[in-house]
Design a protein around this motif. Structure first.
Motif, PDB file in Angstrom:
ATOM      1  N   CYS A  39      34.908  36.807  36.242  1.00 33.82           N
ATOM      2  CA  CYS A  39      36.263  36.314  36.004  1.00 33.82           C
ATOM      3  C   CYS A  39      36.704  36.838  34.646  1.00 33.82           C
ATOM      4  O   CYS A  39      35.993  36.699  33.657  1.00 33.82           O
ATOM      5  CB  CYS A  39      36.291  34.793  36.025  1.00 33.82           C
ATOM      6  SG  CYS A  39      37.924  34.128  35.658  1.00 33.82           S
ATOM      7  N   VAL A  41      40.167  37.252  31.887  1.00 31.76           N
ATOM      8  CA  VAL A  41      41.528  36.842  31.549  1.00 31.76           C
ATOM      9  C   VAL A  41      42.123  37.917  30.657  1.00 31.76           C
ATOM     10  O   VAL A  41      41.674  38.122  29.538  1.00 31.76           O
ATOM     11  CB  VAL A  41      41.545  35.459  30.854  1.00 31.76           C
ATOM     12  CG1 VAL A  41      42.967  35.069  30.498  1.00 31.76           C
ATOM     13  CG2 VAL A  41      40.907  34.409  31.738  1.00 31.76           C
ATOM     14  N   ARG A  46      44.379  35.359  34.964  1.00 32.16           N
ATOM     15  CA  ARG A  46      42.996  35.313  35.428  1.00 32.16           C
ATOM     16  C   ARG A  46      42.805  36.273  36.591  1.00 32.16           C
ATOM     17  O   ARG A  46      43.569  36.249  37.546  1.00 32.16           O
ATOM     18  CB  ARG A  46      42.650  33.897  35.867  1.00 32.16           C
ATOM     19  CG  ARG A  46      41.211  33.724  36.275  1.00 32.16           C
ATOM     20  CD  ARG A  46      40.928  32.308  36.633  1.00 32.16           C
ATOM     21  NE  ARG A  46      41.029  31.522  35.411  1.00 32.16           N
ATOM     22  CZ  ARG A  46      40.324  30.446  35.169  1.00 32.16           C
ATOM     23  NH1 ARG A  46      39.496  29.988  36.053  1.00 32.16           N
ATOM     24  NH2 ARG A  46      40.464  29.800  34.029  1.00 32.16           N
TER      25      ARG A  46
END
Length: 70
Positions: A39, A41, A46
């Motif tokens: 993941c 950002v 995101r």
């Protein structure tokens, strides 16, 4: 940027139902994404990357380069 005490790092998008899509190749996985996924950002957005794309771009990810770069 700091957050007030008790504020969570999670946003409401992590509770959505449906598949998670790799931002690089389009691979899909069920919610929550597998542990092999990354993941990221970038600019407040995101994004998830599948295990293959994560491994292929490990140095760029660890160097905190924007995904646009790699």
């Amino acid at each position: 940027m700091t957050r007030p005490p008790g504020d969570s790092d999670r946003d409401d998008s992590s509770t959505e139902s449906g598949p998670v899509v790799c931002a690089r190749c389009g691979a899909q996985a069920a919610q929550p994404p597998p542990l092999t996924w990354t993941c990221s950002v970038d600019k407040g957005v995101r994004s998830y990357f599948c295990g293959t794309c994560s491994r292929d771009n490990l140095r760029a990810i660890e160097g905190r380069l924007d995904s646009d770069w790699w």
